[in-house]
Write a protein that holds these residues in place. Structure first.
Motif, PDB file in Angstrom:
ATOM      1  N   ILE A 306       0.862  -1.171   0.000  1.00 55.10           N
ATOM      2  CA  ILE A 306       0.000   0.000   0.000  1.00 55.10           C
ATOM      3  C   ILE A 306       0.908   1.234   0.000  1.00 55.10           C
ATOM      4  O   ILE A 306       1.583   1.503   0.987  1.00 55.10           O
ATOM      5  N   TYR A 307       0.941   1.958  -1.117  1.00 54.70           N
ATOM      6  CA  TYR A 307       1.765   3.150  -1.208  1.00 54.70           C
ATOM      7  C   TYR A 307       1.055   4.334  -0.560  1.00 54.70           C
ATOM      8  O   TYR A 307      -0.129   4.273  -0.212  1.00 54.70           O
ATOM      9  N   ARG A 308       1.788   5.434  -0.423  1.00 58.66           N
ATOM     10  CA  ARG A 308       1.200   6.664   0.115  1.00 58.66           C
ATOM     11  C   ARG A 308       0.038   7.096  -0.778  1.00 58.66           C
ATOM     12  O   ARG A 308       0.055   6.917  -1.991  1.00 58.66           O
ATOM     13  N   ASP A 309      -0.960   7.640  -0.162  1.00 55.77           N
ATOM     14  CA  ASP A 309      -2.158   8.146  -0.861  1.00 55.77           C
ATOM     15  C   ASP A 309      -2.944   7.038  -1.561  1.00 55.77           C
ATOM     16  O   ASP A 309      -3.801   7.323  -2.398  1.00 55.77           O
ATOM     17  N   VAL A 310      -2.651   5.785  -1.230  1.00 58.94           N
ATOM     18  CA  VAL A 310      -3.371   4.654  -1.830  1.00 58.94           C
ATOM     19  C   VAL A 310      -4.252   4.021  -0.760  1.00 58.94           C
ATOM     20  O   VAL A 310      -3.853   3.886   0.396  1.00 58.94           O
ATOM     21  N   GLN A 311      -5.448   3.620  -1.160  1.00 60.16           N
ATOM     22  CA  GLN A 311      -6.343   2.918  -0.249  1.00 60.16           C
ATOM     23  C   GLN A 311      -7.238   1.983  -1.046  1.00 60.16           C
ATOM     24  O   GLN A 311      -7.439   2.176  -2.239  1.00 60.16           O
ATOM     25  N   PHE A 312      -7.708   0.936  -0.372  1.00 57.87           N
ATOM     26  CA  PHE A 312      -8.749   0.127  -0.993  1.00 57.87           C
ATOM     27  C   PHE A 312      -9.953   0.104  -0.055  1.00 57.87           C
ATOM     28  O   PHE A 312      -9.830   0.272   1.162  1.00 57.87           O
ATOM     29  N   ILE A 327     -12.522   1.149   4.877  1.00 58.26           N
ATOM     30  CA  ILE A 327     -11.356   1.723   4.198  1.00 58.26           C
ATOM     31  C   ILE A 327     -10.083   1.135   4.799  1.00 58.26           C
ATOM     32  O   ILE A 327      -9.955   1.006   6.020  1.00 58.26           O
ATOM     33  N   VAL A 328      -9.142   0.800   3.922  1.00 52.15           N
ATOM     34  CA  VAL A 328      -7.799   0.383   4.337  1.00 52.15           C
ATOM     35  C   VAL A 328      -6.800   1.288   3.617  1.00 52.15           C
ATOM     36  O   VAL A 328      -6.817   1.382   2.389  1.00 52.15           O
ATOM     37  N   ASP A 329      -5.946   1.977   4.382  1.00 50.07           N
ATOM     38  CA  ASP A 329      -4.950   2.845   3.768  1.00 50.07           C
ATOM     39  C   ASP A 329      -3.573   2.554   4.367  1.00 50.07           C
ATOM     40  O   ASP A 329      -3.405   1.664   5.207  1.00 50.07           O
ATOM     41  N   ARG A 330      -2.573   3.313   3.914  1.00 50.19           N
ATOM     42  CA  ARG A 330      -1.192   3.084   4.333  1.00 50.19           C
ATOM     43  C   ARG A 330      -1.024   3.252   5.845  1.00 50.19           C
ATOM     44  O   ARG A 330      -0.357   2.435   6.496  1.00 50.19           O
ATOM     45  N   ALA A 335       0.199   0.884  11.056  1.00 51.26           N
ATOM     46  CA  ALA A 335      -0.172   0.875  12.480  1.00 51.26           C
ATOM     47  C   ALA A 335      -0.483  -0.540  12.962  1.00 51.26           C
ATOM     48  O   ALA A 335      -0.080  -0.938  14.056  1.00 51.26           O
ATOM     49  N   VAL A 336      -1.192  -1.323  12.139  1.00 47.32           N
ATOM     50  CA  VAL A 336      -1.590  -2.676  12.540  1.00 47.32           C
ATOM     51  C   VAL A 336      -0.400  -3.627  12.540  1.00 47.32           C
ATOM     52  O   VAL A 336      -0.244  -4.455  13.449  1.00 47.32           O
ATOM     53  N   LEU A 337       0.454  -3.515  11.526  1.00 47.12           N
ATOM     54  CA  LEU A 337       1.564  -4.460  11.380  1.00 47.12           C
ATOM     55  C   LEU A 337       2.851  -3.970  12.030  1.00 47.12           C
ATOM     56  O   LEU A 337       3.830  -4.721  12.084  1.00 47.12           O
ATOM     57  N   GLY A 338       2.860  -2.727  12.504  1.00 44.43           N
ATOM     58  CA  GLY A 338       4.066  -2.186  13.125  1.00 44.43           C
ATOM     59  C   GLY A 338       5.179  -1.975  12.130  1.00 44.43           C
ATOM     60  O   GLY A 338       6.363  -2.165  12.457  1.00 44.43           O
ATOM     61  N   THR A 339       4.834  -1.593  10.908  1.00 43.57           N
ATOM     62  CA  THR A 339       5.824  -1.400   9.850  1.00 43.57           C
ATOM     63  C   THR A 339       5.828   0.065   9.412  1.00 43.57           C
ATOM     64  O   THR A 339       5.054   0.889   9.904  1.00 43.57           O
ATOM     65  N   THR A 340       6.702   0.375   8.464  1.00 41.06           N
ATOM     66  CA  THR A 340       6.768   1.732   7.909  1.00 41.06           C
ATOM     67  C   THR A 340       6.778   1.715   6.386  1.00 41.06           C
ATOM     68  O   THR A 340       6.924   2.768   5.764  1.00 41.06           O
ATOM     69  N   ASP A 341       6.624   0.527   5.790  1.00 38.98           N
ATOM     70  CA  ASP A 341       6.751   0.439   4.332  1.00 38.98           C
ATOM     71  C   ASP A 341       5.458   0.075   3.609  1.00 38.98           C
ATOM     72  O   ASP A 341       5.413   0.042   2.379  1.00 38.98           O
ATOM     73  N   GLY A 342       4.392  -0.231   4.355  1.00 37.31           N
ATOM     74  CA  GLY A 342       3.118  -0.523   3.722  1.00 37.31           C
ATOM     75  C   GLY A 342       2.985  -1.905   3.120  1.00 37.31           C
ATOM     76  O   GLY A 342       1.993  -2.194   2.447  1.00 37.31           O
ATOM     77  N   TRP A 343       3.940  -2.799   3.355  1.00 35.96           N
ATOM     78  CA  TRP A 343       3.889  -4.134   2.747  1.00 35.96           C
ATOM     79  C   TRP A 343       2.964  -5.066   3.529  1.00 35.96           C
ATOM     80  O   TRP A 343       2.963  -5.088   4.764  1.00 35.96           O
ATOM     81  N   ILE A 344       2.168  -5.837   2.796  1.00 40.07           N
ATOM     82  CA  ILE A 344       1.350  -6.923   3.339  1.00 40.07           C
ATOM     83  C   ILE A 344       1.897  -8.202   2.729  1.00 40.07           C
ATOM     84  O   ILE A 344       1.734  -8.459   1.531  1.00 40.07           O
ATOM     85  N   ASN A 345       2.586  -9.014   3.547  1.00 40.84           N
ATOM     86  CA  ASN A 345       3.399 -10.108   3.018  1.00 40.84           C
ATOM     87  C   ASN A 345       2.791 -11.491   3.157  1.00 40.84           C
ATOM     88  O   ASN A 345       3.328 -12.448   2.592  1.00 40.84           O
TER      89      ASN A 345
END
Length: 515
Positions: A306-312, A327-330, A335-345
């Motif tokens: 999920i890039y900046r300004d991107v949401q589904f 809504i799901v955004d960056r 916040a949920v995954l404790g990351t800073t890059d927006g990756w859902i792996n």
């Protein structure tokens, strides 16, 4: 003030230089729009089965070259906004700024500043070295959102039921009976009794014979009616094609009207008097399917970002509730995954994110009625039984309208090859529509900047004229006033000379009296 006006004159030159850069880029965008429109038309033509795709591809290659040429030549004074050289993909940059001078002004404190209009060339670029231009792949595309986008998530549990294979015919004469106890939705059992009278009433016969499973369904329906519970269950008959030969089957199905949250059928104590298997009811069950809670699942298809300004977004419908929008955004992902890059792996990552998806009322999916978890590589969605305790057909939910705000192509225009059967022509056409939309947006940005520079140039010219006029009032003479003063002074001088002449003449006359 004269010095400031010289600076304004330089600003006028700078505005002209900026306008020239904008005009050059705008001309390039206009040509790009024309070429992309022609490119799209060729793709539509290629959908015709009789068209030679190889020849169409040759035309596309020429259009590609024209696009490259246009972007490369849209340069003024060494500045090219259509063919940028950023090594990063533009989607990964916060901006790629350039600016043009639009004003010069002196603040009340006396300091001098130059006003500029910033232009984000990331919004204008057609081709960029690191990718992300209008005619290049949009790496922000979410694809199938890890399988979520294409999952079938309109789910409903089944009515509770039990079923048997029909092994008749069954003949009831005289005092012969078939009886069993029937418990519906977890309630107390009711004894159901079938005799010859029941059979003949249900079938309109006089021989007490139940010849097939369809007739047995009619007889059981009559028996439920006689017992006063026909509103709580119904009878189904069918043929099971999975066996050879096909097996006739019969089921008792809960109508989920007992007032209980359960949905189940339990048949017990089956008896046939004087003897028999009650047409199959006394045999082992073919199936026992109590109603359960609604559940849906889908396989995780791969990591995405999920890039900046991107949401589904998606919509959720639950029993007896209004549709909810999520809504799901960056920010949520990190916040949920404790990351800073927006990756859902993984499936576990996606399950956590979906469970925490926010709705417009401020709640989350997990607290609104659907719990999301993972099982290996599968994402599992369960209705929250605490909020929706009814089982069976009453237990249902649906998730639909899954969409995102990224409307970009998943390919570069230079990579289009319609001769390869593996490439989807419809995908190409959709992608060209997105590219065309992005290029038109770039033209709108440049058009607005042109108007801004025109207004700045007009204002600057008026400002210079006003300063010239003001300086003139301060340092130049008022010719009318000066001329009037000069005329008055000359008159006074003439009068003074005449007075002196008169006085001089009088003195000479007095001197003559003493001679």
């Amino acid at each position: 003030m004269k010095s400031d006006n010289k600076a304004n004159s330089a600003v006028a030159d700078a505005i002209g230089l900026g306008a020239a850069k904008v005009d050059t880029a705008y001309a390039g965008i206009e040509n790009t729009i024309d070429v992309v429109s022609e490119f799209r038309a060729k793709l539509v033509t290629a959908k015709e089965s009789s068209i030679d795709k190889a020849k169409v591809q040759d035309e596309l290659e020429q259009l590609k070259n024209q696009l490259l040429s246009t972007a490369a030549s849209a340069s003024f004074n060494g500045v090219n906004w259509l063919n940028t050289t950023a090594p990063e993909n533009l989607a990964e940059l916060s901006s790629l700024p350039d600016d043009v001078v639009t004003a010069f002004y002196r603040t009340p404190s006396g300091s001098v500043q130059v006003g500029k209009t910033e232009i984000d060339t990331a919004d204008i670029s057609v081709f960029n070295v690191g990718g992300g231009g209008s005619l290049q792949k949009d790496i922000r595309s979410l694809g199938d959102i890890g399988g979520f986008r294409n999952a079938i998530l309109d789910t409903q549990s089944n009515y509770g039921r039990q079923g048997w294979a029909f092994t008749g015919p069954v003949t009831l004469d005289g005092t012969d009976t078939v009886s069993f106890d029937l418990a519906i939705d977890g309630g107390a059992a009711t004894t159901i009794t079938i005799d010859k009278s029941t059979v003949d009433t249900a079938l309109g016969t006089t021989d007490g014979i139940i010849g097939d499973n369809r007739k047995y369904a009619l007889v059981l329906t009559q028996a439920l009616q006689d017992a006063g519970i026909s509103s709580l269950a119904w009878i189904e008959w069918a043929v099971d094609p999975s066996t050879t030969p096909s097996t006739p089957v019969i089921s008792i199905v809960s109508n989920e009207a007992a007032g209980s949250s359960e949905s189940s059928i339990v048949v017990s104590n089956v008896q046939q008097s004087p003897s028999g298997n009650a047409g199959g009811l006394a045999d082992p069950l073919r199936w026992d399917r109590p109603g359960d809670y609604a559940q849906a699942q889908f396989d995780f298809t791969g990591a995405f970002r999920i890039y900046r300004d991107v949401q589904f977004t998606f919509d959720l419908t639950l029993p007896n509730t209004d549709e909810q929008h999520f809504i799901v955004d960056r920010d949520l992902v990190d916040a949920v995954l404790g990351t800073t890059d927006g990756w859902i792996n993984s499936a576990d990552d996606l399950a956590k994110v979906l469970d925490a998806a926010r709705n417009t009322a401020g709640g989350t999916l997990g607290s609104s009625g659907v719990k999301v978890s993972s099982d290996g590589g599968t994402v599992v969605l369960d209705i929250d039984s605490g909020l929706y305790p009814d089982k069976g057909w009453r237990s249902r939910f649906s998730i639909d309208n899954i969409d995102d705000n990224v409307h970009g192509p998943n390919f570069d225009i230079l990579d289009v090859d319609i001769t390869d059967p593996a490439n989807d022509l419809d995908n190409y056409i959709d992608g060209l529509d997105m590219m065309l939309e992005r290029v038109i947006k770039s033209g709108a940005i440049l058009g607005a900047t042109q108007n801004r520079l025109d207004m700045a140039a007009n204002f600057n010219a008026k400002l210079m004229d006003s300063i010239d006029s003001g300086v003139s009032r301060l340092v130049d003479a008022d010719m009318e006033e000066a001329s009037a003063k000069l005329a008055a002074t000359q008159t006074q001088q003439q009068l003074a000379v005449q007075a002196l002449q008169i006085a001089n003449t009088s003195a000479e006359n007095i001197m003559q009296l003493f001679q």
